[in-house]
Design an enzyme around this catalytic site. Structure first.
Site, PDB file in Angstrom:
ATOM      1  N   ARG A 118      -1.452   9.716   6.242  1.00  0.00           N
ATOM      2  CA  ARG A 118      -0.363   8.741   6.250  1.00  0.00           C
ATOM      3  C   ARG A 118      -0.664   7.549   7.149  1.00  0.00           C
ATOM      4  NH1 ARG A 118       4.482  11.138   4.431  1.00  0.00           N
ATOM      5  NH2 ARG A 118       5.643   9.526   5.506  1.00  0.00           N
ATOM      6  N   GLY A 160       8.261   3.635  10.341  1.00  0.00           N
ATOM      7  CA  GLY A 160       9.136   2.626   9.723  1.00  0.00           C
ATOM      8  C   GLY A 160       8.981   1.294  10.425  1.00  0.00           C
ATOM      9  N   GLU A 202      -7.732   1.026 -13.178  1.00  0.00           N
ATOM     10  CA  GLU A 202      -7.635   2.146 -12.242  1.00  0.00           C
ATOM     11  C   GLU A 202      -9.022   2.531 -11.712  1.00  0.00           C
ATOM     12  OE1 GLU A 202      -5.681   3.563 -10.434  1.00  0.00           O
ATOM     13  OE2 GLU A 202      -6.604   5.491  -9.972  1.00  0.00           O
ATOM     14  N   LYS A 204     -10.147   2.468  -7.804  1.00  0.00           N
ATOM     15  CA  LYS A 204     -10.702   3.650  -7.128  1.00  0.00           C
ATOM     16  C   LYS A 204     -12.000   3.292  -6.429  1.00  0.00           C
ATOM     17  CE  LYS A 204      -8.335   5.786  -7.100  1.00  0.00           C
ATOM     18  NZ  LYS A 204      -6.965   6.078  -7.371  1.00  0.00           N
ATOM     19  N   GLU A 209     -11.455   0.886  -3.341  1.00  0.00           N
ATOM     20  CA  GLU A 209     -10.778   1.416  -2.148  1.00  0.00           C
ATOM     21  C   GLU A 209     -11.632   2.413  -1.368  1.00  0.00           C
ATOM     22  OE1 GLU A 209      -7.125   3.752  -2.638  1.00  0.00           O
ATOM     23  OE2 GLU A 209      -7.750   4.224  -4.666  1.00  0.00           O
ATOM     24  N   HIS A 226     -14.236 -16.573 -20.640  1.00  0.00           N
ATOM     25  CA  HIS A 226     -13.289 -17.638 -20.277  1.00  0.00           C
ATOM     26  C   HIS A 226     -13.334 -17.932 -18.786  1.00  0.00           C
ATOM     27  CE1 HIS A 226     -11.778 -17.732 -24.328  1.00  0.00           C
ATOM     28  NE2 HIS A 226     -11.663 -16.406 -24.288  1.00  0.00           N
ATOM     29  N   LYS A 248      -1.733   6.885   2.820  1.00  0.00           N
ATOM     30  CA  LYS A 248      -1.352   7.561   1.575  1.00  0.00           C
ATOM     31  C   LYS A 248       0.075   7.224   1.156  1.00  0.00           C
ATOM     32  CE  LYS A 248      -2.010  10.753  -1.583  1.00  0.00           C
ATOM     33  NZ  LYS A 248      -2.879  10.309  -2.676  1.00  0.00           N
TER      34      LYS A 248
HETATM   35  C1  F6R Z   1      -4.679   4.339  -4.873  1.00  0.00           C
HETATM   36  C2  F6R Z   1      -3.392   4.821  -4.434  1.00  0.00           C
HETATM   37  C3  F6R Z   1      -2.276   3.866  -4.318  1.00  0.00           C
HETATM   38  C4  F6R Z   1      -0.952   4.537  -4.714  1.00  0.00           C
HETATM   39  C5  F6R Z   1       0.228   3.609  -4.415  1.00  0.00           C
HETATM   40  C6  F6R Z   1       1.540   4.210  -4.854  1.00  0.00           C
HETATM   41  O1  F6R Z   1      -5.600   5.370  -5.009  1.00  0.00           O
HETATM   42  O2  F6R Z   1      -3.226   5.976  -4.156  1.00  0.00           O
HETATM   43  O3  F6R Z   1      -2.489   2.722  -5.068  1.00  0.00           O
HETATM   44  O4  F6R Z   1      -0.991   4.853  -6.051  1.00  0.00           O
HETATM   45  O5  F6R Z   1       0.269   3.351  -3.044  1.00  0.00           O
HETATM   46  O6  F6R Z   1       1.773   5.421  -4.217  1.00  0.00           O
HETATM   47  P1  F6R Z   1       2.803   6.465  -4.798  1.00  0.00           P
HETATM   48  O7  F6R Z   1       2.239   6.980  -6.081  1.00  0.00           O
HETATM   49  O8  F6R Z   1       2.931   7.513  -3.759  1.00  0.00           O
HETATM   50  O9  F6R Z   1       4.080   5.716  -5.035  1.00  0.00           O
END
Ligand code: F6R
Length: 605
Positions: free
Chosen positions: A27, A100, A478, A482, A485, A501, A600
């Site tokens: 997190r 927060g 996607e 991946k 990141e 283009h 995350k």
């Molecule tokens: C990329 C990734 C992020 C999440 C995004 C939404 O691998 O994990 O782009 O998909 O932050 O997160 P959630 O799905 O938890 O709303």
């Protein structure tokens, strides 16, 4: 963002907190800290910039006799990454951790003349100073005063120096779950951190005071009425949030996909038909809506793009896919006839949550596709379809994405059937073919060594393009996310026909191209586009459905993808692209599960 933990109980408090912080580290992981209380009631703090492992080293033998404590792993918002800005923050009698953003921290600092008490640049320390200011010996009273003036989102966990053994918490929007089990009383930002002891937990309601005690928990309203916690059961196995023999969670979670997809299908195919009655979703919701609008962020939004392509081709129905962070600022067309579908692994992404709340106000029916049970988005939704992927710990989303696709594949077929767009036989044949998908994913996984070898072709790239058409383009958005990141390679997904283009100007011998061909009807056009980049010197790696291979495709470095119905190629193709990203990152020696600057769970707007 940020992971929070609080524990009092029979186990070694300090170790429980450090272990839980490791589980919550996804997190946020730029700094970490703990505060612990010992028998005589002194509260000590140990914190540092860096990972939980660094904190563990710094703590050494400190806190061995702790009997209660709190911990935090940070994703910086206000104030840079340094020891001083790390949580917990201690002001006077108060020690506090926060997840927060306190939006009015500057105004509060001025109004309550707190400047001289602050040593960090954080909004959190202002909350600690203010709580200390309000504290006159009664924690509930002080907390109530504090939340009466705070603006923003917060999950706060607090210790008071003269209240030994007591841990207090309150939240607005940012999540806190808690439990009391044989091992003691515990709270955390999410259930993953509790699973070591129990799978029973409750979500702490907003603006309620939670107190953890050695022999139980106390939950009460701000006016002092006691509230019974509503316990629920996490059906995740206790050890499913551990890495096992894999070097990284990302690899483990990629490998879990056949089972995760099967678990998502379970109970949703009845007599060969897609069926959502166990989810409590009536057909009328799917039949009566005039348009669909998907709101989501990042990978989850990319799942929405695949749904868009299915809805258009199978239902010829209007569907928008909106970035949740842009949604309410872009005057969206949403009304009582719109079915809004929020997609989210965590169920906590604040942009998605706010978008859903906005849609609700406009009268839309709100459904969500989520992985984490009992999450904030689930509580705002009229209907929830869970993905049953189990805990996803790696920051880069993998099994959450393919299980979101699984839900969409089944959902769109159900809508097609009840709207008369597919006959009974067509639906049954669609489902029979879909049931082959987990085995197809197993085939991709069995081929991981070849994908690992191919990863060498892109590992040294600074820039890279991924090209494809139609569904393949949506999949590559996607695949490209991946790769960028976890490997820090600048990767751009482009609709192949668009390259000429503009962006083809960037193609050189140093710009590898990953191409994807899974759709028979687009194969020839895509091959021409591949030739165009090849003529400009690009090295091409081609991921192609096996049955579409021919002598012309053999000119390229090729990964063959198993044959399933074209519409379902989205799942095996994504798994192959996930493996590509994973191996590039792992071979570069990166911390695959914790890419820099990311977290995350994104609970800030
Ligand atoms: C990329 C990734 C992020 C999440 C995004 C939404 O691998 O994990 O782009 O998909 O932050 O997160 P959630 O799905 O938890 O709303």
């Amino acid at each position: 963002m940020c992971g929070i933990i609080g524990y009092t109980g029979k186990e070694k408090v300090r170790d429980v907190i450090l272990d839980a912080l490791e589980l919550l580290e996804y997190r946020g992981y730029d700094s970490a800290g703990i505060a612990y209380g010992e028998k005589e009631g002194t509260v000590s703090v140990c914190k540092c910039a860096g990972r939980v492992a660094d904190l563990r080293k710094k703590c050494g033998s400190l806190g061995q006799d702790a009997t209660y404590g709190i911990g935090h792993t940070r994703w910086a918002t206000h104030g840079g990454v340094c020891d001083l800005n790390a949580h917990p923050h201690q002001v006077g009698k108060v020690t506090l951790v926060h997840n927060g953003i306190i939006e009015n921290y500057k105004e509060l600092t001025k109004e309550y003349e707190l400047e001289n008490e602050l040593v960090s640049e954080t909004d959190t320390e202002v909350a600690a100073a203010l709580l200390n200011h309000f504290y006159k010996g009664n924690p509930d009273e002080a907390i109530t005063k504090l939340v009466g003036v705070l603006k923003g989102t917060f999950a706060l966990v607090m210790l008071f120096a003269d209240q030994p053994g007591r841990i207090f918490s309150i939240r607005n929007v940012s999540p806190i779950v808690a439990t009391y089990s044989e091992a003691g009383a515990m709270l955390a930002s999410d259930v993953t951190a509790l699973c070591r002891f129990t799978n029973r937990y409750f979500v702490v309601p907003e603006y309620h005071i939670l107190e953890l005690l050695q022999d139980g928990v106390r939950l009460s309203t701000l006016t002092g009425e006691t509230v019974e916690p509503e316990y629920q059961v996490a059906d995740w196995e206790l050890n499913s949030s551990e890495k096992g023999a894999y070097p990284f969670y990302m690899e483990k979670e990629i490998m879990e996909q056949p089972d995760a997809i099967r678990a998502t299908m379970e109970g949703r195919i009845v007599d060969g038909f897609p069926d959502f009655s166990k989810d409590g979703l009536p057909d009328s919701v799917l039949k009566n809506c005039e348009r669909i609008c998907v709101v989501a962020c990042g990978t989850a939004m990319h799942a929405g793009l695949i749904a868009q392509s299915l809805v258009k081709s199978m239902l010829q129905m209007h569907i928008d896919v909106e970035l949740a962070s842009e949604f309410m600022y872009a005057d969206p067309v949403v009304d009582e006839k719109t079915l809004v579908v929020a997609v989210s692994q965590s169920g906590e992404t604040i942009d998605t949550l706010e978008a859903l709340k906005y849609a609700k106000k406009k009268g839309a029916t709100c459904m969500s596709i989520l992985n984490v049970k009992g999450s904030s988005i689930s509580r705002e939704s009229d209907y929830v379809l869970y993905t049953n992927a189990g805990p996803e710990i790696a920051v880069a989303s993998t099994k959450a994405y393919t299980t979101q696709l699984t839900v969409f594949y089944l959902l769109v077929a159900r809508i097609a059937y009840i709207r008369g767009k597919m006959s009974e036989d067509e639906v049954k044949s669609y489902i029979r073919d879909f049931e082959q998908v987990p085995a197809a994913v197993e085939q991709v996984l069995a081929n991981k060594k070849q994908i690992h070898l191919i990863a060498k072709n892109v590992i040294t790239a600074k820039d890279l393009f991924m090209i494809g058409r139609g569904l393949d383009y949506a999949l590559l958005l996607e695949g490209s996310l991946k790769l960028k990141e976890v490997s820090y390679i600048h990767s751009e997904a482009y609709a192949s026909g668009e390259l000429k283009h503009g962006p083809i100007a960037l193609i050189t011998t140093d710009t590898p191209v990953v191409a994807l061909i899974t759709q028979e009807k687009l194969k020839q056009k895509e091959l021409s586009n591949i030739k165009e980049v090849r003529s400009r010197g690009a090295d091409v790696v081609l991921f192609i459905k096996e049955s579409l291979q021919d002598p012309t495709t053999k000119e390229y470095e090729t990964v063959a993808l198993p044959n399933v119905r074209d519409a379902f190629m989205g799942i095996p193709a994504s798994v192959a692209l996930q493996l590509l990203a994973y191996y590039v990152s792992a071979d570069k020696g990166y911390d695959v599960d914790k890419p820099r600057n990311l977290a995350k769970v994104v609970t800030v707007e």
